[in-house]
Motif scaffolding. Structure first.
Motif, PDB file in Angstrom:
ATOM      1  N   PHE A   1       0.824  -1.208   0.000  1.00  0.00           N
ATOM      2  CA  PHE A   1       0.000   0.000   0.000  1.00  0.00           C
ATOM      3  C   PHE A   1       0.857   1.257   0.000  1.00  0.00           C
ATOM      4  N   TYR A   2       1.765   1.373   0.956  1.00  0.00           N
ATOM      5  CA  TYR A   2       2.560   2.601   1.073  1.00  0.00           C
ATOM      6  C   TYR A   2       3.599   2.731  -0.041  1.00  0.00           C
ATOM      7  N   GLY A   3       4.193   1.602  -0.446  1.00  0.00           N
ATOM      8  CA  GLY A   3       5.220   1.646  -1.488  1.00  0.00           C
ATOM      9  C   GLY A   3       4.662   1.675  -2.896  1.00  0.00           C
ATOM     10  N   GLU A   4       3.669   0.824  -3.177  1.00  0.00           N
ATOM     11  CA  GLU A   4       3.154   0.718  -4.540  1.00  0.00           C
ATOM     12  C   GLU A   4       1.955   1.627  -4.791  1.00  0.00           C
ATOM     13  N   VAL A   5       0.947   1.569  -3.932  1.00  0.00           N
ATOM     14  CA  VAL A   5      -0.248   2.384  -4.159  1.00  0.00           C
ATOM     15  C   VAL A   5       0.058   3.861  -3.950  1.00  0.00           C
ATOM     16  N   LEU A   6       0.672   4.207  -2.812  1.00  0.00           N
ATOM     17  CA  LEU A   6       0.997   5.611  -2.559  1.00  0.00           C
ATOM     18  C   LEU A   6       2.277   6.051  -3.253  1.00  0.00           C
ATOM     19  N   GLY A   7       3.109   5.101  -3.639  1.00  0.00           N
ATOM     20  CA  GLY A   7       4.326   5.433  -4.378  1.00  0.00           C
ATOM     21  C   GLY A   7       5.437   6.045  -3.540  1.00  0.00           C
ATOM     22  N   LEU A   8       5.427   5.791  -2.234  1.00  0.00           N
ATOM     23  CA  LEU A   8       6.478   6.334  -1.379  1.00  0.00           C
ATOM     24  C   LEU A   8       7.754   5.518  -1.527  1.00  0.00           C
ATOM     25  N   GLU A   9       8.881   6.180  -1.420  1.00  0.00           N
ATOM     26  CA  GLU A   9      10.178   5.516  -1.557  1.00  0.00           C
ATOM     27  C   GLU A   9      10.685   5.091  -0.183  1.00  0.00           C
ATOM     28  N   SER A  10      11.030   3.802  -0.075  1.00  0.00           N
ATOM     29  CA  SER A  10      11.469   3.295   1.223  1.00  0.00           C
ATOM     30  C   SER A  10      12.954   3.564   1.439  1.00  0.00           C
ATOM     31  N   GLU A  11      13.297   3.713   2.700  1.00  0.00           N
ATOM     32  CA  GLU A  11      14.701   3.837   3.087  1.00  0.00           C
ATOM     33  C   GLU A  11      15.243   2.442   3.347  1.00  0.00           C
ATOM     34  N   THR A  12      16.486   2.235   3.082  1.00  0.00           N
ATOM     35  CA  THR A  12      17.103   0.933   3.318  1.00  0.00           C
ATOM     36  C   THR A  12      17.771   0.924   4.686  1.00  0.00           C
ATOM     37  N   GLY A  13      18.075  -0.269   5.148  1.00  0.00           N
ATOM     38  CA  GLY A  13      18.807  -0.406   6.401  1.00  0.00           C
ATOM     39  C   GLY A  13      17.960  -0.220   7.641  1.00  0.00           C
ATOM     40  N   THR A  14      16.650  -0.433   7.540  1.00  0.00           N
ATOM     41  CA  THR A  14      15.795  -0.299   8.714  1.00  0.00           C
ATOM     42  C   THR A  14      15.764  -1.610   9.483  1.00  0.00           C
ATOM     43  N   MET A  15      15.170  -1.583  10.632  1.00  0.00           N
ATOM     44  CA  MET A  15      15.057  -2.778  11.460  1.00  0.00           C
ATOM     45  C   MET A  15      14.130  -3.792  10.802  1.00  0.00           C
ATOM     46  N   PRO A  16      14.337  -5.082  11.048  1.00  0.00           N
ATOM     47  CA  PRO A  16      13.419  -6.092  10.508  1.00  0.00           C
ATOM     48  C   PRO A  16      11.998  -5.840  11.017  1.00  0.00           C
ATOM     49  N   GLY A  17      11.019  -5.987  10.122  1.00  0.00           N
ATOM     50  CA  GLY A  17       9.636  -5.791  10.516  1.00  0.00           C
ATOM     51  C   GLY A  17       9.206  -4.344  10.608  1.00  0.00           C
ATOM     52  N   VAL A  18      10.078  -3.427  10.209  1.00  0.00           N
ATOM     53  CA  VAL A  18       9.767  -1.997  10.235  1.00  0.00           C
ATOM     54  C   VAL A  18      10.034  -1.427   8.848  1.00  0.00           C
ATOM     55  N   LEU A  19       9.105  -0.627   8.348  1.00  0.00           N
ATOM     56  CA  LEU A  19       9.279   0.063   7.076  1.00  0.00           C
ATOM     57  C   LEU A  19       9.447   1.539   7.356  1.00  0.00           C
ATOM     58  N   VAL A  20      10.351   2.171   6.643  1.00  0.00           N
ATOM     59  CA  VAL A  20      10.549   3.611   6.784  1.00  0.00           C
ATOM     60  C   VAL A  20      10.514   4.226   5.393  1.00  0.00           C
ATOM     61  N   TYR A  21       9.661   5.228   5.246  1.00  0.00           N
ATOM     62  CA  TYR A  21       9.523   5.935   3.980  1.00  0.00           C
ATOM     63  C   TYR A  21       9.882   7.394   4.183  1.00  0.00           C
ATOM     64  N   ARG A  22      10.585   7.950   3.234  1.00  0.00           N
ATOM     65  CA  ARG A  22      10.875   9.392   3.240  1.00  0.00           C
ATOM     66  C   ARG A  22       9.696  10.064   2.558  1.00  0.00           C
ATOM     67  N   THR A  23       9.146  11.059   3.203  1.00  0.00           N
ATOM     68  CA  THR A  23       8.033  11.805   2.624  1.00  0.00           C
ATOM     69  C   THR A  23       8.261  13.281   2.940  1.00  0.00           C
ATOM     70  N   GLY A  24       8.705  14.016   1.933  1.00  0.00           N
ATOM     71  CA  GLY A  24       9.092  15.410   2.165  1.00  0.00           C
ATOM     72  C   GLY A  24      10.316  15.442   3.059  1.00  0.00           C
ATOM     73  N   SER A  25      10.259  16.236   4.097  1.00  0.00           N
ATOM     74  CA  SER A  25      11.403  16.347   5.009  1.00  0.00           C
ATOM     75  C   SER A  25      11.239  15.465   6.246  1.00  0.00           C
ATOM     76  N   THR A  26      10.240  14.600   6.260  1.00  0.00           N
ATOM     77  CA  THR A  26      10.013  13.741   7.420  1.00  0.00           C
ATOM     78  C   THR A  26      10.112  12.275   7.028  1.00  0.00           C
ATOM     79  N   ARG A  27      10.000  11.442   8.023  1.00  0.00           N
ATOM     80  CA  ARG A  27       9.972  10.002   7.810  1.00  0.00           C
ATOM     81  C   ARG A  27       8.616   9.473   8.257  1.00  0.00           C
ATOM     82  N   LEU A  28       8.147   8.470   7.545  1.00  0.00           N
ATOM     83  CA  LEU A  28       6.940   7.757   7.910  1.00  0.00           C
ATOM     84  C   LEU A  28       7.370   6.354   8.292  1.00  0.00           C
ATOM     85  N   VAL A  29       7.189   6.014   9.566  1.00  0.00           N
ATOM     86  CA  VAL A  29       7.624   4.730  10.102  1.00  0.00           C
ATOM     87  C   VAL A  29       6.395   3.824  10.219  1.00  0.00           C
TER      88      VAL A  29
END
Length: 127
Positions: free
Chosen positions: A24-52
């Motif tokens: 949903f967040y990566g494909e439908v919303l098209g947000l770009e994920s950050e690499t190197g996050t903890m297992p089981g956690v997704l982090v997306y950069r959105t503007g100047s903030t992060r969406l965890v």
């Protein structure tokens, strides 16, 4: 307290299925994920903030806005792009507010609400 006020903040959302959330967040919303996050956690950069995004047994129980994006004058185009990707918008009846194509218009201040697969409320504004 000056040091605290200058620190960055992040939005955090609980989900029940991390892989479904990735879609949903990566494909439908098209947000770009950050690499190197903890297992089981997704982090997306959105503007100047992060969406965890993290997995939780209480996912979707928040009945208030989980995240708000300031979309400015692009709000209608963003809403149209989301609708084209299958996003369904919420409609809230408010006095003096018009609703068209997923966008609530309160005299020029425009707002859009939609939910992720867990029911978390996501909000766009024209502010």
């Amino acid at each position: 307290m000056d040091a605290f006020r200058q620190k960055s903040s992040s939005a955090i959302i609980a989900v029940s299925d991390i892989e479904r959330a990735r879609g949903f967040y990566g494909e439908v919303l098209g947000l770009e994920s950050e690499t190197g996050t903890m297992p089981g956690v997704l982090v997306y950069r959105t503007g100047s903030t992060r969406l965890v995004i993290y997995s939780s047994d209480v996912a979707g129980t928040n009945r208030a806005n989980a995240v708000v994006w300031d979309c400015g004058e692009d709000i209608e185009a963003i809403a149209a792009a989301l609708a084209a990707r299958g996003v369904t918008f919420e409609r809230y009846e408010m006095e003096g507010v018009r609703f068209r194509d997923g966008v609530h218009d309160a005299g020029g201040f425009r707002m859009v609400w939609f939910k992720d697969p867990d029911g978390n409320i996501l909000h766009l504004t024209s502010a």
